[in-house]
Design an enzyme around this catalytic site. Structure first.
Site, PDB file in Angstrom:
ATOM      1  N   ASP A  51       0.759  -1.035  -0.123  1.00 63.06           N
ATOM      2  CA  ASP A  51       0.069   0.211  -0.273  1.00 63.06           C
ATOM      3  C   ASP A  51       0.888   1.328   0.263  1.00 63.06           C
ATOM      4  O   ASP A  51       0.369   2.121  -0.466  1.00 63.06           O
ATOM      5  CB  ASP A  51      -1.117   0.136   1.200  1.00 63.06           C
ATOM      6  CG  ASP A  51      -2.044  -1.163   0.698  1.00 63.06           C
ATOM      7  OD1 ASP A  51      -2.457  -1.138  -0.114  1.00 63.06           O
ATOM      8  OD2 ASP A  51      -2.794  -1.099   2.318  1.00 63.06           O
ATOM      9  N   GLU A 130      12.109 -42.649  -0.095  1.00 69.01           N
ATOM     10  CA  GLU A 130      12.619 -41.617  -1.288  1.00 69.01           C
ATOM     11  C   GLU A 130      12.451 -40.294  -0.788  1.00 69.01           C
ATOM     12  O   GLU A 130      11.745 -39.698  -0.012  1.00 69.01           O
ATOM     13  CB  GLU A 130      11.927 -42.015  -2.662  1.00 69.01           C
ATOM     14  CG  GLU A 130      10.727 -41.182  -2.073  1.00 69.01           C
ATOM     15  CD  GLU A 130       9.458 -41.799  -3.404  1.00 69.01           C
ATOM     16  OE1 GLU A 130       9.004 -43.618  -2.689  1.00 69.01           O
ATOM     17  OE2 GLU A 130       8.627 -40.853  -3.878  1.00 69.01           O
ATOM     18  N   LYS A 132      12.093 -36.477   0.089  1.00 71.36           N
ATOM     19  CA  LYS A 132      10.819 -35.292  -0.836  1.00 71.36           C
ATOM     20  C   LYS A 132      10.864 -34.419  -1.067  1.00 71.36           C
ATOM     21  O   LYS A 132      11.835 -33.223  -1.188  1.00 71.36           O
ATOM     22  CB  LYS A 132      10.310 -35.593   0.813  1.00 71.36           C
ATOM     23  CG  LYS A 132       8.650 -34.382   0.802  1.00 71.36           C
ATOM     24  CD  LYS A 132       7.882 -34.599   2.272  1.00 71.36           C
ATOM     25  CE  LYS A 132       6.658 -33.471   1.473  1.00 71.36           C
ATOM     26  NZ  LYS A 132       6.639 -31.996   1.343  1.00 71.36           N
ATOM     27  N   LYS A 330      11.236 -35.595   7.926  1.00 68.33           N
ATOM     28  CA  LYS A 330      10.822 -33.908   7.817  1.00 68.33           C
ATOM     29  C   LYS A 330      12.484 -33.613   8.525  1.00 68.33           C
ATOM     30  O   LYS A 330      12.718 -33.698   8.853  1.00 68.33           O
ATOM     31  CB  LYS A 330      10.568 -32.994   8.079  1.00 68.33           C
ATOM     32  CG  LYS A 330       8.694 -33.116   7.846  1.00 68.33           C
ATOM     33  CD  LYS A 330       8.611 -32.801   6.385  1.00 68.33           C
ATOM     34  CE  LYS A 330       8.890 -31.480   5.371  1.00 68.33           C
ATOM     35  NZ  LYS A 330       7.783 -30.527   6.473  1.00 68.33           N
ATOM     36  N   CYS A 454     -15.172  -4.661  14.847  1.00 67.95           N
ATOM     37  CA  CYS A 454     -13.946  -4.455  14.177  1.00 67.95           C
ATOM     38  C   CYS A 454     -13.367  -4.659  13.275  1.00 67.95           C
ATOM     39  O   CYS A 454     -13.587  -5.289  12.628  1.00 67.95           O
ATOM     40  CB  CYS A 454     -12.757  -5.577  14.976  1.00 67.95           C
ATOM     41  SG  CYS A 454     -11.663  -5.707  14.673  1.00 67.95           S
TER      42      CYS A 454
HETATM   43  S1  IVH Z   1       3.734 -39.654  -1.406  1.00 72.29           S
HETATM   44  C1  IVH Z   1      -0.729 -39.820  -0.649  1.00 72.29           C
HETATM   45  N1  IVH Z   1       6.191 -38.735  -2.536  1.00 72.29           N
HETATM   46  O1  IVH Z   1       4.200 -34.020  -0.465  1.00 72.29           O
HETATM   47  C2  IVH Z   1       0.439 -40.046  -0.911  1.00 72.29           C
HETATM   48  N2  IVH Z   1       4.826 -37.282  -1.989  1.00 72.29           N
HETATM   49  O2  IVH Z   1       3.550 -33.390   1.806  1.00 72.29           O
HETATM   50  C3  IVH Z   1       1.070 -38.735  -1.535  1.00 72.29           C
HETATM   51  N3  IVH Z   1       5.580 -34.919  -2.215  1.00 72.29           N
HETATM   52  O3  IVH Z   1       1.594 -33.252  -1.448  1.00 72.29           O
HETATM   53  C4  IVH Z   1       2.446 -37.960  -1.834  1.00 72.29           C
HETATM   54  N4  IVH Z   1       8.184 -36.039  -2.582  1.00 72.29           N
HETATM   55  O4  IVH Z   1       3.295 -33.220  -3.487  1.00 72.29           O
HETATM   56  C5  IVH Z   1       4.874 -38.637  -2.282  1.00 72.29           C
HETATM   57  N5  IVH Z   1       8.796 -38.562  -2.876  1.00 72.29           N
HETATM   58  C6  IVH Z   1       7.179 -38.280  -2.550  1.00 72.29           C
HETATM   59  C7  IVH Z   1       7.338 -36.647  -2.662  1.00 72.29           C
HETATM   60  C8  IVH Z   1       6.003 -36.365  -2.155  1.00 72.29           C
HETATM   61  C9  IVH Z   1       7.166 -34.464  -2.134  1.00 72.29           C
HETATM   62  C10 IVH Z   1       4.862 -33.782  -1.549  1.00 72.29           C
HETATM   63  C11 IVH Z   1       3.699 -34.074  -2.491  1.00 72.29           C
HETATM   64  C12 IVH Z   1       2.536 -34.050  -1.474  1.00 72.29           C
HETATM   65  C13 IVH Z   1       3.357 -33.334  -0.034  1.00 72.29           C
HETATM   66  C14 IVH Z   1       2.759 -33.825   1.293  1.00 72.29           C
END
Ligand code: IVH
Length: 708
Positions: A51, A130, A132, A330, A454
């Site tokens: 803004d 695997e 993420k 994580k 509010c």
């Molecule tokens: S499996 C039904 N595998 O993480 C389960 N997800 O936090 C489907 N993601 O929405 C997810 N790498 O976009 C799976 N190797 C992986 C992944 C993965 C990234 C993402 C995915 C999901 C999100 C959940």
């Protein structure tokens, strides 16, 4: 935020050359923020800062009307939003993942699964592990082996049709090759941008003196939501396939075989996937990849573990939008330290006062952070965080950065503990912490008691109402709500839909006011008209009732179908009281509980809410929510109660199975119960069922009925 050098000087003191330069910079800067805000959902600056830019642009233009640019931000009502994509209902919902933060969480995950499946000590479980990927998930539909459609995850139930854009991504095959490619398969996985491609892109941006991007994920997301597929095509995006949605016939028996099959069909899969026969092996893999992380070609934020056997996955199913058979372990968040300049108290749509840390900007994991959450009053007091302190900040993947705590050694001698306000900073009403009637404990959140007097609450509710997963009105975002609110044009949802009529009566209609044009106003009105029909679950979510998020709204919509049926039920619960059957019926709905019901009752008892809703319903049509039952079964639509000990499946699995077959599982027996499944040692529920003359089933009867 890039500021012109002359920014702090009054416009009247600028030379024509300086003003021209400023207006040019402001136009570019604001276009950049508009694109981030609307197109990529990744604003870099606060609304207040935005803004500020807009205000400066206006005052300079006022001083130098001859210099107003064709592309001036004052001529736009918000940037061209990324809308315009059709919606696609996912035949099988796109789920998210539950998180594990330490080894114990991983062990718990495995134990839960063993318990659910009723595994014996000697029956082992195998998992895949695997990386993420930190990208965005996509569902790609192949029919007879041909790529026909691609959709984003959206809210998990419904995504955006990005077929044309995804078709341009090089690694994604147009055709799947193999004898065993099923007639229909939705391949799901992650679209991402490699670190190298991202670095090269930013190097080129620097070279040409244009803007640089914050991180690969946001850039990939923005690339996918381009209106022109040629733009997407020019961006180096990559893909890994890791799961599937609708599938006409399973070509394998395990997760790992499925991935091997995907690869054979020509889909890109992650070569780092491994199968592990024990928790120890999973943890070892986690550490191995964590070590290798920096050297990987793409960003990852953890490891995903999945139960390998697909029959187990099938039995495990999912709970509240995440599969029971998978979890994301994580990596620890990135941490940095900086100075806490101020603590700002924001007022949310439910009146919650949220303390936000205003920080001396610092880069954490490649992203500049200048705001972080401080959670609530108790957190600030417990950690004794003071304005002026040096604090450590952490940022994990997609979550809001958080203040971990102060660095006391660096504390300034004159600092004082932070005093959390007891009044709403916006409307000055008392701010209180509600006390739980049952536990006598005070809520951690302090709330403004001003309700609809509010302005902050009213504006936040309106912003929620028009937000992407609610009414999703193109060109009517947070900024426009602020503006129309201050002009008294929009004060409640119905006003959005009467804006055109109201505008006709204005002395100076919007299209003649500074900052608007006829075209943009026409566009806004037609965007509003496009939303005069809305599906029931979206409307329910849009109302912003406490505790009614998208998932809960959907659960309620699934149960009732129409707003009329829903209202009848809620009204009955209000009239008949807490002990009534009507009330119990609501509480017993899957996914709903006493807290949600209390919130519903409070909302629909309030005269002001009813008036606002009636005014809205005079303007919009609510479509029923039609839930497509996967398969009809003998128990579809029936209410089942389980009691006693089952021997062939755990109680959890029995309940999940019943729900998957379309039955409702209730906790207590009533006239409305269709079946009572009585295991060994069933007690009072069985007695009550017999007294009511209900249908009582043995465990074997139940298994036969469920078709297992
Ligand atoms: S499996 C039904 N595998 O993480 C389960 N997800 O936090 C489907 N993601 O929405 C997810 N790498 O976009 C799976 N190797 C992986 C992944 C993965 C990234 C993402 C995915 C999901 C999100 C959940």
């Amino acid at each position: 935020m890039k500021l012109p050098k002359t920014f702090l000087r009054p416009p009247s003191e600028l030379t024509v050359v300086e003003a021209t330069a400023e207006l040019e910079l402001l136009a570019a800067e604001m276009a950049h923020h508009d694109a981030l805000y609307h197109g990529e959902d990744a604003p870099e600056i606060s609304d207040a800062d935005y803004d500020l830019l807009r205000h400066r642009n206006e005052t300079v233009e006022e001083q130098f009307p001859a210099l107003i640019r064709e592309d001036s931000p004052s001529k736009k009502v918000g940037a061209a939003p990324a809308g315009g994509f059709g919606k696609i209902q996912h035949a099988v919902p796109m789920l998210s993942l539950a998180n594990a933060f330490d080894d114990e969480d991983v062990q718990d995950f495995s134990d839960r699964i063993a318990r659910f499946l009723g595994l014996k000590e000697d029956q082992s479980l195998s998992f895949t592990a695997e990386p993420k990927i930190d990208g965005l998930s996509i569902s790609i539909r192949y029919e007879e082996g041909r790529f026909v459609q691609a959709a984003t995850r959206g809210d998990g139930g419904e995504g955006e049709n990005v077929t044309a854009n995804v078709k341009t991504i090089k690694g994604i095959p147009e055709r799947l090759e193999g004898q065993d490619v099923p007639p229909v398969i939705e391949v799901r996985g992650e679209i991402y941008m490699s670190k190298a491609d991202f670095a090269a892109l930013n190097a080129a941006q620097i070279e040409s003196g244009t803007k640089i991007y914050a991180n690969p994920r946001n850039f990939a997301a923005g690339s996918l939501r381009q209106k022109d597929p040629a733009v997407t095509a020019s961006r180096p995006l990559s893909f890994f396939a890791y799961t599937w949605g609708e599938l006409s016939q399973l070509p394998a028996e395990t997760q790992s075989e499925m991935i091997v099959t995907f690869k054979r069909w020509g889909l890109p899969t992650n070569p780092l996937m491994r199968t592990c026969g024990s928790i120890d092996a999973l943890i070892a893999y986690y550490h191995e990849i964590a070590e290798a992380r920096a050297g990987l070609g793409y960003d990852i934020d953890g490891i995903v573990y999945k139960v390998d056997r697909l029959d187990y996955q099938e039995r495990l199913g999912f709970v509240s939008r995440a599969p029971r058979w998978a979890i994301a372990h994580k990596f620890p968040a990135d941490v940095a330290t900086t100075e806490l300049l101020d603590i700002e108290i924001q007022v949310g749509r439910t009146g919650a006062l949220t303390p936000v840390a205003k920080l001396n900007p610092v880069t954490i994991g490649g992203v500049v952070v200048s705001n972080a959450t401080l959670h609530n009053e108790d957190e600030i007091a417990r950690k004794d965080i003071r304005i002026g302190d040096w604090v450590s900040i952490q940022r994990a993947g997609d979550v809001i950065p958080q203040v971990i705590g102060p660095i006391e050694a660096k504390r300034k001698p004159n600092s004082v503990p932070f005093e959390f306000p007891s009044k709403c900073p916006v409307c000055d009403s008392d701010a209180v912490r509600e006390v739980d009637e049952k536990t006598g404990e005070a809520d951690v959140v302090k709330r403004c008691t001003g309700g609809l007097i509010c302005p902050a609450q009213v504006k936040e509710r309106l912003k929620h109402f028009v937000s992407r997963n609610a009414f999703d009105i193109e060109g009517l975002g947070a900024k426009q709500i602020e503006l129309f609110y201050s002009d008294c044009l929009i004060r409640q949802p119905a006003d959005i839909f009467t804006l055109r009529r109201k505008n006709e009566g204005l002395e100076t209609p919007l299209e003649e006011q500074k900052g608007f044009g006829k075209k943009s106003i026409d566009k806004l009105f037609s965007a509003i008209d496009e939303r005069r029909t809305i599906r029931f679950d979206r409307l329910l979510y849009a109302l912003g009732i406490r505790h009614i998020g998208q998932g809960t709204a959907r659960d309620l919509a699934k149960q009732f179908g129409t707003i009329e049926a829903f209202r009848t039920s809620v009204d009955a619960a209000i009239t008949d009281g807490l002990e009534s059957e009507a009330h119990a019926d609501l509480v017993n709905i899957e996914g709903i509980g006493p807290i949600v019901v209390k919130a519903l009752i409070e909302f629909f008892r309030e005269a002001h809410n009813l008036e606002a809703l009636a005014a809205l319903l005079a303007e919009v049509t609510v479509e029923p929510f039609v839930f497509e039952q996967a398969a009809q079964s003998a128990v579809t639509g029936k209410t089942v109660v389980f009691t006693g000990t089952l021997t062939q499946m755990s109680r959890g699995e029995a309940k999940a199975l019943a729900e998957r077959l379309g039955a409702k599982v209730a906790g207590s027996v009533s006239k409305k119960t269709d079946y009572v499944v009585a295991g060994a040692d069933a007690g009072s529920k069985l007695k009550k069922a017999e007294a009511l003359g209900l249908n009582v089933l043995t465990e074997d009867d139940w298994i036969a009925l469920a078709g297992r």
